[in-house]
Design a protein around this motif. Structure first.
Motif, short mmCIF file in Angstrom:
data_model
loop_
_atom_site.label_atom_id
_atom_site.label_comp_id
_atom_site.label_asym_id
_atom_site.label_seq_id
_atom_site.Cartn_x
_atom_site.Cartn_y
_atom_site.Cartn_z
N SER A 72 26.24 -74.13 -26.01
CA SER A 72 24.76 -73.61 -25.68
C SER A 72 23.68 -74.54 -25.43
O SER A 72 24.10 -75.70 -25.76
CB SER A 72 24.38 -72.62 -27.16
OG SER A 72 24.34 -73.41 -28.05
N GLY A 73 22.66 -74.45 -24.96
CA GLY A 73 21.82 -75.40 -24.79
C GLY A 73 22.18 -76.43 -23.86
O GLY A 73 21.80 -77.52 -23.98
N THR A 117 25.27 -78.17 -27.05
CA THR A 117 25.67 -77.65 -28.50
C THR A 117 26.92 -76.91 -28.66
O THR A 117 27.03 -76.02 -27.93
CB THR A 117 24.69 -76.94 -29.40
OG1 THR A 117 23.14 -77.75 -29.48
CG2 THR A 117 24.89 -76.59 -30.82
#
Length: 739
Positions: A563-564, A532
């Motif tokens: 992120s992720g 993300t």
């Protein structure tokens, strides 16, 4: 003092200094900006005093090893990177020049070898160059497989205890360690690299059991740039890389260039094992309890099998291969019964052939039909249709539960074997119908499965109950189906979804090759990544060279916060005035859990100074992203409008006013945006005055400042040394422009 005594003392000190300067049990780095060589063996980020300083004629490449003329001595060998650069030993010219450009040097450290102390490098066109002893020579072209031929070689190498060289090859976003036989000029792949890797390998060395790599980086604050080195530590067994530490090497006025060369040197050698490695594929024959290595030629064709482990019961159809939990530098085979509760057997791979050993009575497994080892932790996962289990290396395996997913996952039949990547993700093939087959990625923490790619091309009927296996090697998932006494093998490219038939591994009724399970601990990299965008994070922006609106083409690096992140490859397209990548879209490897990805890009210098917004897109990402960077004016001062809200408190100062500290006027901290400040009401600061720095300063350093009293019709000017390349040199600051 007696002159003779002084001479002897000087010689003794010189001998002691040289012995200290060339320590085989040390790791050194050279910085071409100033020629300094540092002992960074502690790898703690604190830069020690320079061990020695190399001539400007030979300070880009560094090697350390025995002196070929006297192998009881250890010497530094150095050069610059371009063709015809002179080669220096112990900082003295050898009278020979490099026949081709070389980005790194390494010395053969093996005592007793006929080439002990010989120094080699690899050119961009993959020629092996002997740099020392004189005369330097081109020894010929190094050949290898398709990855070697189509890839780019790194700028340095190291030796093993058998006198073979090792270097890094980059092909696309994948990086590999290759071994080079100097007698045959043949290169062979050893292991694929993963984890946190440098974008550019500027130096390699083997030291204290690990491979170390270096890349340079620079940061610019106002007029001052700092140049540093990131040091990466690579496990030679698994190929997993981590960022170990970083060093700030030096500072100067103005931006650094791409010619800021670094190199590593050590004369320790890598000792390879005869045992199986992570760069191999294995299959288990449960009828006879033997595990075989599947051999391939350089074109990827099956050439036969080699026994590597035996001793398992004939009922053991599950097999995995990878590091031992708690000892990631050692690999092992793990075996268990196929589809029934039973004991776990282990064969530690310390030699070319090992024997499985039965574990304790409490070491049992809960009926898996296929197992795989996590190369980053040594945990072993088992699957039976949709039920997942895990073994930590001791005691009984743990039942984790049933994995859930979409309709295809729910309705499909599991291939019942697992491949595991370095981020702990599991991979499994699901067959919904004979023509509807998918590769899935499993998160073992959430017990959820998500599709990676639908399979196309040549795919067998996977809905049958034939024994099968799955493992990753190189850029492919290999999967198998038992065919009589032998095994049929296919490979799957997860980025494209294309499956192709590799070949048949033939067997007989008395010498079977019916592999019901496959194993390998090669790093899974050629899979689509997921993440993300998190572009509002403060870490986003330029982490490479500062950009200037001067009409010239410039290279830099954009850091994109994410992120992720899930392990794999992702395509990035950058859009902005004058901004391009090569290729476009640019493909980068995303590490599991990464908080950012760095994308190298080119700026054409067009437009005006100020804020420039770059839009970033990726088909593997969730969300959108734009990052604003600062394009500076072509002059060498900072536009106040661009730094109005940026302050950099000074931490060092010299004052004649008898004050310093937070409780004493907050000086010098109240001054901003400098490395040091001076303060006096009655004194001024005078720098070195020199009427002819070009003629009197023999070895100038980039960033050196003097006041030339003869310039400007005797009025003088402030001069800065900008380098030795054409168009560079001592430049006056007479207007607000770059020197």
């Amino acid at each position: 003092m007696n002159i003779r005594f002084l001479f002897i003392l000087t010689c003794i000190c010189s001998i002691f200094w040289n012995a200290k300067a060339q320590n085989c049990n040390a790791l050194y780095i050279i910085n071409a900006q100033n020629g300094n060589v540092y002992d960074i063996s502690s790898l703690n980020g604190n830069l020690p005093a320079a061990t020695t300083n190399m001539s400007s004629s030979a300070r880009s490449n560094l090697a350390m090893g025995p002196n070929p003329a006297n192998t009881s001595q250890t010497v530094f060998t150095s050069s610059n990177i371009s063709a015809n650069s002179p080669v220096y030993v112990s900082n003295s010219s050898t009278g020979t020049n490099l026949p081709l450009g070389v980005g790194g040097l390494t010395a053969n450290p093996i005592s007793g070898s006929s080439t002990a102390g010989y120094v080699y490098g690899i050119s961009d066109n993959k020629s092996l160059i002997k740099a020392s002893p004189a005369p330097a020579a081109n020894l010929g072209t190094i050949t290898g497989d398709t990855i070697w031929s189509g890839g780019t070689v790194a700028s340095d190498s190291f030796f093993d205890s058998n006198g073979r060289m090792y270097t890094v090859v980059t092909q696309g976003s994948a990086r590999y360690i290759y071994r080079i036989d100097l007698s045959t000029l043949q290169a062979a792949q050893v292991v694929q690299l993963s984890g946190n890797l440098p974008s550019t390998f500027q130096g390699l060395a083997f030291y204290n059991g690990n491979i170390y790599a270096v890349e340079g980086f620079s940061t610019t604050i106002l007029l001052a740039s700092s140049f540093g080195a990131r040091i990466y530590e690579i496990n030679p067994n698994t190929g997993v890389s981590t960022l170990k530490t970083s060093y700030t090497l030096n500072t100067l006025l103005g931006p650094f260039s791409n010619a800021d060369d670094l190199d590593l040197a050590s004369c320790q050698s890598f000792t390879p094992s005869a045992a199986p490695t992570c760069n191999e594929l294995f299959g288990i024959n449960s009828n006879q309890g033997i595990t075989y290595k599947i051999n391939f030629d350089s074109a990827g064709n099956i050439t036969g099998t080699t026994s590597v482990a035996d001793g398992t019961p004939a009922t053991h159809g599950n097999m995995s291969y990878g590091p031992i939990a708690g000892n990631l530098s050692q690999n092992q085979f793990v075996s268990s019964p196929n589809g029934s509760l039973g004991r776990i057997w282990v064969g530690v791979a310390t030699s070319a052939n090992t024997t499985y050993q039965q574990q304790s009575t409490s070491t049992t497994w809960g009926s898996p039909l296929g197992i795989g080892t996590d190369p980053s932790t040594g945990l072993v996962y088992g699957i039976n249709n949709k039920a997942l289990t895990r073994w930590s290396g001791s005691g009984a395996a743990t039942t984790l539960g049933n994995v859930t997913g979409d309709a295809n996952w729910t309705n499909g039949r599991s291939l019942n074997d697992i491949a595991v990547d370095n981020g702990g993700n599991l991979y499994l093939i699901i067959s919904v119908t004979d023509t509807n087959n998918w590769l899935y990625r499993i998160n073992p923490s959430t017990l959820t499965a998500t599709p990676v790619t639908q399979m196309s091309g040549t795919v067998p009927d996977l809905t049958t109950s034939n024994g099968n296996g799955l493992a990753y090697l190189g850029n492919y998932f290999y999967y198998s189906r038992i065919n009589g006494n032998g095994t049929d093998l296919w490979k799957l490219d997860a980025m494209t979804g294309v499956s192709s038939f590799v070949g048949n591994i033939a067997g007989t009724s008395t010498n079977r090759r019916d592999f019901g399970d496959l194993g390998s601990c090669a790093t899974v990299t050629n899979v689509p990544g997921n993440f993300t965008f998190d572009c509002s994070a403060p870490s986003g922006g330029i982490v490479g060279a500062q950009l200037f609106a001067n009409g010239n083409t410039q290279n830099s690096v954009l850091r994109i916060p994410i992120s992720g992140a899930i392990n794999g490859l992702a395509e990035f397209t950058l859009s902005g005035n004058g901004i391009t990548t090569s290729p476009s879209p640019y493909v980068a490897f995303i590490s599991q859990g990464a908080s950012y990805v760095d994308i190298p890009f080119t700026y054409d210098g067009s437009g005006s100074a100020g804020n420039l917004t770059i839009s970033i897109t990726s088909p593997r990402a969730t969300g959108s992203c734009s990052i604003t960077i600062v394009i500076k004016d072509s002059v060498c001062y900072e536009d106040p409008a661009l730094v109005a809200n940026q302050t950099y408190p000074v931490k060092h100062g010299i004052t004649s006013l008898g004050r310093a500290g937070a409780n004493n006027g907050n000086w010098p901290m109240l001054r901003n945006s400098a490395y040091t400040v001076l303060e006096s009401k009655t004194k001024g600061f005078v720098i070195t005055r020199n009427s002819n720095p070009e003629g009197t300063i023999a070895i100038p350093v980039v960033g050196m400042i003097v006041f030339d009293t003869d310039e400007n019709a005797g009025k003088g000017c402030l001069k800065i040394y900008t380098g030795s390349a054409t168009g560079e040199g001592w430049k006056c600051f007479t207007t607000q422009t770059c020197p």
